[in-house]
Design a protein around this motif. Structure first.
Motif, PDB file in Angstrom:
ATOM      1  N   ASP A 270     -61.364  52.051  94.308  1.00  0.00           N
ATOM      2  CA  ASP A 270     -62.352  50.845  94.520  1.00  0.00           C
ATOM      3  C   ASP A 270     -62.375  50.139  93.403  1.00  0.00           C
ATOM      4  OD1 ASP A 270     -62.956  52.356  96.801  1.00  0.00           O
ATOM      5  OD2 ASP A 270     -64.763  53.499  96.022  1.00  0.00           O
TER       6      ASP A 270
ATOM      7  N   LEU B 102     -69.279  52.244  84.353  1.00  0.00           N
ATOM      8  CA  LEU B 102     -68.404  53.269  84.203  1.00  0.00           C
ATOM      9  C   LEU B 102     -67.975  53.466  83.213  1.00  0.00           C
ATOM     10  CD1 LEU B 102     -66.979  55.660  85.864  1.00  0.00           C
ATOM     11  CD2 LEU B 102     -65.235  53.946  85.994  1.00  0.00           C
TER      12      LEU B 102
ATOM     13  N   ASN C  22     -59.551  55.121  90.091  1.00  0.00           N
ATOM     14  CA  ASN C  22     -60.697  55.078  91.206  1.00  0.00           C
ATOM     15  C   ASN C  22     -60.096  53.870  92.051  1.00  0.00           C
ATOM     16  OD1 ASN C  22     -62.572  54.387  93.317  1.00  0.00           O
ATOM     17  ND2 ASN C  22     -64.077  54.773  91.692  1.00  0.00           N
TER      18      ASN C  22
ATOM     19  N   GLN D 113     -68.421  57.006  80.936  1.00  0.00           N
ATOM     20  CA  GLN D 113     -67.578  57.774  80.756  1.00  0.00           C
ATOM     21  C   GLN D 113     -66.948  57.722  79.407  1.00  0.00           C
ATOM     22  OE1 GLN D 113     -67.541  59.530  83.785  1.00  0.00           O
ATOM     23  NE2 GLN D 113     -65.457  59.646  83.622  1.00  0.00           N
TER      24      GLN D 113
ATOM     25  N   GLU E  43     -69.441  47.542  88.169  1.00  0.00           N
ATOM     26  CA  GLU E  43     -69.325  48.998  88.217  1.00  0.00           C
ATOM     27  C   GLU E  43     -68.331  49.503  87.166  1.00  0.00           C
ATOM     28  OE1 GLU E  43     -67.802  49.693  92.168  1.00  0.00           O
ATOM     29  OE2 GLU E  43     -69.616  48.576  93.185  1.00  0.00           O
TER      30      GLU E  43
END
Length: 163
Positions: free
Chosen positions: A158, A86, A156, A90, A82
């Motif tokens: 997470d 990302l 984040n 980004q 992930e």
């Protein structure tokens, strides 16, 4: 402790991890009556394995410890996948070819909170270069500074490494 380019980064052991005993079991399993070496890495064997009397049979305890370690490794790999996805999304179009922001991002996600000085040492760059990479990640909304010690952490929650 993790060695990166000859520099050491120290992280605290997870709470309850029997690091020394687990390492001893991996190196000298016969001393613990384990026969051949189990898949033992420092920190994954629970303290219950090293008690004189076990509430469960030793094979069941080993199986449980290995299952937990496997589950944790799978969760870590999901988080890293992930994080890389990302970063690709980004940071696309924001960076110069020589930017170290993607490497800084991967280190923060995999190793946990790091300071600019630690990032610079790990990557073999100047503090200014590390700061520029952190600034790029901040502009992309990927990291923030932790107020207590100015360490860089993922924005984040997470994507915060498991302790």
């Amino acid at each position: 402790m993790v060695q990166v380019g000859g520099f050491a980064i120290t992280r605290s052991a997870p709470r309850g991890a029997a690091w020394a005993a687990s390492l001893a079991a991996a190196i000298r399993p016969h001393l613990f009556g384990l026969g051949s070496a189990p898949l033992a890495l420092a920190g994954i064997m629970p303290r219950a394995l090293f008690r004189e009397f076990h509430e469960e049979p030793l094979p069941a305890l080993l199986r449980s410890a290995l299952q937990t370690a496997t589950d944790n490794a799978a969760a870590d790999l999901r988080v890293m996948r992930e994080a890389v996805t990302l970063a690709d999304k980004q940071l696309a179009g924001r960076l110069y070819a020589s930017s170290t922001a993607p490497q800084v991002w991967r280190m923060i996600v995999s190793l946990g909170p790091l300071t600019r000085a630690e990032l610079a040492r790990c990557l073999g760059v100047t503090k200014r270069t590390a700061s520029q990479s952190v600034s790029s990640l901040q502009e992309a909304g990927m990291v923030r500074l932790r107020e207590t010690d100015s360490a860089i952490v993922p924005a984040n929650a997470d994507l915060v490494p498991r302790e």
